[in-house]
Design a protein around this motif. Structure first.
Motif, PDB file in Angstrom:
ATOM      1  N   LEU A  97       0.851  -1.184   0.000  1.00 47.02           N
ATOM      2  CA  LEU A  97       0.000   0.000   0.000  1.00 47.02           C
ATOM      3  C   LEU A  97       0.892   1.241   0.000  1.00 47.02           C
ATOM      4  CD1 LEU A  97      -2.724  -1.097   2.565  1.00 47.02           C
ATOM      5  CD2 LEU A  97      -2.879  -1.073   0.073  1.00 47.02           C
ATOM      6  N   ASP A  98       0.804   2.041  -1.054  1.00 46.02           N
ATOM      7  CA  ASP A  98       1.705   3.179  -1.227  1.00 46.02           C
ATOM      8  C   ASP A  98       1.515   4.265  -0.182  1.00 46.02           C
ATOM      9  OD1 ASP A  98       2.867   2.030  -3.457  1.00 46.02           O
ATOM     10  OD2 ASP A  98       1.470   2.982  -4.861  1.00 46.02           O
ATOM     11  N   THR A  99       0.333   4.314   0.439  1.00 46.90           N
ATOM     12  CA  THR A  99       0.055   5.363   1.417  1.00 46.90           C
ATOM     13  C   THR A  99       0.514   4.989   2.821  1.00 46.90           C
ATOM     14  OG1 THR A  99      -2.170   4.466   1.731  1.00 46.90           O
ATOM     15  CG2 THR A  99      -1.907   6.248   0.120  1.00 46.90           C
ATOM     16  N   LEU A 100       1.052   3.784   2.987  1.00 48.87           N
ATOM     17  CA  LEU A 100       1.564   3.338   4.278  1.00 48.87           C
ATOM     18  C   LEU A 100       3.077   3.198   4.208  1.00 48.87           C
ATOM     19  CD1 LEU A 100      -0.961   0.494   5.255  1.00 48.87           C
ATOM     20  CD2 LEU A 100      -1.076   2.926   5.826  1.00 48.87           C
ATOM     21  N   THR A 101       3.754   3.438   5.318  1.00 49.65           N
ATOM     22  CA  THR A 101       5.188   3.204   5.382  1.00 49.65           C
ATOM     23  C   THR A 101       5.465   1.698   5.327  1.00 49.65           C
ATOM     24  OG1 THR A 101       5.235   3.034   7.790  1.00 49.65           O
ATOM     25  CG2 THR A 101       5.482   5.244   6.823  1.00 49.65           C
ATOM     26  N   LEU A 102       6.731   1.343   5.162  1.00 46.81           N
ATOM     27  CA  LEU A 102       7.075  -0.076   5.168  1.00 46.81           C
ATOM     28  C   LEU A 102       6.669  -0.726   6.487  1.00 46.81           C
ATOM     29  CD1 LEU A 102      10.591  -0.324   3.455  1.00 46.81           C
ATOM     30  CD2 LEU A 102       8.325  -0.021   2.433  1.00 46.81           C
ATOM     31  N   GLY A 103       6.922  -0.034   7.588  1.00 47.92           N
ATOM     32  CA  GLY A 103       6.540  -0.576   8.888  1.00 47.92           C
ATOM     33  C   GLY A 103       5.049  -0.775   9.014  1.00 47.92           C
ATOM     34  N   LEU A 136      14.611   1.219   7.283  1.00 47.51           N
ATOM     35  CA  LEU A 136      13.715   1.791   6.272  1.00 47.51           C
ATOM     36  C   LEU A 136      12.250   1.796   6.701  1.00 47.51           C
ATOM     37  CD1 LEU A 136      15.215  -0.083   3.176  1.00 47.51           C
ATOM     38  CD2 LEU A 136      15.835   2.185   4.034  1.00 47.51           C
ATOM     39  N   LEU A 137      11.957   1.428   7.924  1.00 51.95           N
ATOM     40  CA  LEU A 137      10.570   1.225   8.339  1.00 51.95           C
ATOM     41  C   LEU A 137       9.720   2.484   8.243  1.00 51.95           C
ATOM     42  CD1 LEU A 137      10.956  -1.193  11.384  1.00 51.95           C
ATOM     43  CD2 LEU A 137      10.073  -1.717   9.097  1.00 51.95           C
ATOM     44  N   ASP A 138      10.332   3.652   8.341  1.00 48.15           N
ATOM     45  CA  ASP A 138       9.575   4.909   8.275  1.00 48.15           C
ATOM     46  C   ASP A 138       9.464   5.461   6.857  1.00 48.15           C
ATOM     47  OD1 ASP A 138       9.081   4.966  11.015  1.00 48.15           O
ATOM     48  OD2 ASP A 138      10.973   5.994  11.439  1.00 48.15           O
ATOM     49  N   LYS A 139      10.030   4.768   5.898  1.00 49.81           N
ATOM     50  CA  LYS A 139       9.966   5.220   4.508  1.00 49.81           C
ATOM     51  C   LYS A 139       8.759   4.616   3.805  1.00 49.81           C
ATOM     52  CE  LYS A 139      14.868   6.171   3.842  1.00 49.81           C
ATOM     53  NZ  LYS A 139      14.639   7.622   3.683  1.00 49.81           N
ATOM     54  N   PHE A 140       8.299   5.287   2.731  1.00 50.32           N
ATOM     55  CA  PHE A 140       7.187   4.793   1.929  1.00 50.32           C
ATOM     56  C   PHE A 140       7.731   3.941   0.777  1.00 50.32           C
ATOM     57  CE2 PHE A 140       5.458   8.416   4.147  1.00 50.32           C
ATOM     58  CZ  PHE A 140       4.170   7.999   4.480  1.00 50.32           C
ATOM     59  N   PRO A 141       6.902   3.059   0.219  1.00 50.09           N
ATOM     60  CA  PRO A 141       7.388   2.170  -0.841  1.00 50.09           C
ATOM     61  C   PRO A 141       8.075   2.879  -2.005  1.00 50.09           C
ATOM     62  CG  PRO A 141       5.264   1.393  -0.075  1.00 50.09           C
ATOM     63  CD  PRO A 141       5.528   2.704   0.633  1.00 50.09           C
ATOM     64  N   ASN A 142       7.589   4.079  -2.377  1.00 55.70           N
ATOM     65  CA  ASN A 142       8.204   4.778  -3.514  1.00 55.70           C
ATOM     66  C   ASN A 142       9.535   5.443  -3.159  1.00 55.70           C
ATOM     67  OD1 ASN A 142       7.364   6.942  -2.004  1.00 55.70           O
ATOM     68  ND2 ASN A 142       6.068   7.848  -3.591  1.00 55.70           N
ATOM     69  N   GLN A 143       9.960   5.304  -1.906  1.00 57.81           N
ATOM     70  CA  GLN A 143      11.230   5.889  -1.475  1.00 57.81           C
ATOM     71  C   GLN A 143      12.347   4.858  -1.349  1.00 57.81           C
ATOM     72  OE1 GLN A 143       9.637   7.704   2.174  1.00 57.81           O
ATOM     73  NE2 GLN A 143       9.959   9.731   1.262  1.00 57.81           N
ATOM     74  N   VAL A 144      12.039   3.599  -1.672  1.00 58.71           N
ATOM     75  CA  VAL A 144      13.048   2.538  -1.536  1.00 58.71           C
ATOM     76  C   VAL A 144      13.150   1.768  -2.849  1.00 58.71           C
ATOM     77  CG1 VAL A 144      12.622   2.342   0.946  1.00 58.71           C
ATOM     78  CG2 VAL A 144      11.400   0.831  -0.636  1.00 58.71           C
ATOM     79  N   SER A 145      14.158   0.925  -2.947  1.00 57.96           N
ATOM     80  CA  SER A 145      14.391   0.165  -4.179  1.00 57.96           C
ATOM     81  C   SER A 145      13.405  -0.981  -4.331  1.00 57.96           C
ATOM     82  CB  SER A 145      15.814  -0.393  -4.174  1.00 57.96           C
ATOM     83  OG  SER A 145      15.938  -1.427  -3.208  1.00 57.96           O
ATOM     84  N   GLY A 146      13.368  -1.556  -5.530  1.00 58.86           N
ATOM     85  CA  GLY A 146      12.491  -2.694  -5.774  1.00 58.86           C
ATOM     86  C   GLY A 146      12.817  -3.876  -4.881  1.00 58.86           C
ATOM     87  N   GLY A 147      14.100  -4.142  -4.679  1.00 58.81           N
ATOM     88  CA  GLY A 147      14.484  -5.240  -3.798  1.00 58.81           C
ATOM     89  C   GLY A 147      14.045  -5.008  -2.369  1.00 58.81           C
TER      90      GLY A 147
END
Length: 254
Positions: A97-103, A136-147
């Motif tokens: 979900l793009d609107t949620l952080t990784l955590g 990376l738990l506080d980052k959103f999916p579009n802020q991290v790599s595909g892996g």
């Protein structure tokens, strides 16, 4: 070893039976704690097979049992709960979900299961640590790599403590380095946590991390290969040889 997943003559036919079955009489038993792959070219029936195991689709004939429970006997009203509590999913396109952080993505399945609120942050961090995404738990999916997104998807799937983790082409959107890192992680989790994994793939390199491979063609299981203690590179080369033989020496088209 104890059987976790059992398929007995599973068949799926579309179009009222006029067409050839997408899956044709597939049978196998997956032991608890194992890491298997189903391999085959596009259109061979492997994704249809996974859809039936995941209860997204139902067989035309045959039986699928998970932990001795016949999936066909689960009432529709209980199906969502069954998927949420018994199955974990990793998809090629991450499905975060793009609107949620990784955590928050990882915590979501725990929240839906009604876990005690005070335990969830600790469990999220433990999974993130194992999958090397804790910073990376506080980052959103579009802020991290595909892996990193796929590692988050893996953590989210494991957060539900599923009996069976189903992976549908999990490395399909990753580069070779990201794919290798993810498969190494899955193999490590399988060994350390005894997570049972069934992966669908057409990629020989990804499959070489598994203990056993079932090969599919035209809806049927056409062969199988056990790693049997071989080094991964040797297993990879044997997989390539088998794929070439399946293709009649012409090549294996994905």
């Amino acid at each position: 070893m104890e059987t976790l997943l059992e398929l007995e003559n599973v068949t799926k036919t579309y179009g009222g039976g006029a067409e050839a079955p997408a899956v044709d009489g597939v049978s196998f038993r997956l032991p608890r704690g194992s890491f298997w792959a189903v391999m085959g070219p596009s259109g061979c029936g492997k994704s249809t097979l996974l859809n039936m195991i995941s209860t997204i689709d139902r067989p035309t004939a045959g039986r699928i049992r998970l932990g001795g429970q016949d999936l066909a006997r689960i009432p529709d009203r209980d199906m969502a709960r069954f998927r949420r509590e018994r199955l974990g999913f990793i998809f090629q396109d991450y499905n975060l979900l793009d609107t949620l952080t990784l955590g928050e993505n990882i915590a979501l399945s725990m929240t839906l299961q009604g876990r005690p609120r005070e335990e969830i942050p600790l469990q999220v961090r433990e999974l993130a640590r194992r999958l090397e995404i804790e910073p990376l738990l506080d980052k959103f999916p579009n802020q991290v790599s595909g892996g990193q997104r796929q590692r988050c998807a893996c953590a989210r799937a494991l957060a539900a403590r599923p009996d069976l983790l189903l992976a549908d082409e999990p490395t399909g959107a990753l580069d070779s380095r990201g794919a290798g890192n993810l498969m190494e992680t899955l193999a490590s989790l399988n060994g350390a946590l005894h997570v049972t994994v069934l992966m669908v793939t057409h990629d020989a390199l990804s499959a070489s991390w598994c203990e056993k491979i079932l090969f599919m063609g035209d809806g049927r299981i056409t062969g199988e290969m056990d790693r049997a203690g071989r080094e991964r590179r040797a297993f990879f080369l044997d997989i390539l040889d088998h794929m070439a033989a399946m293709a009649g020496g012409v090549g294996y088209v994905s």
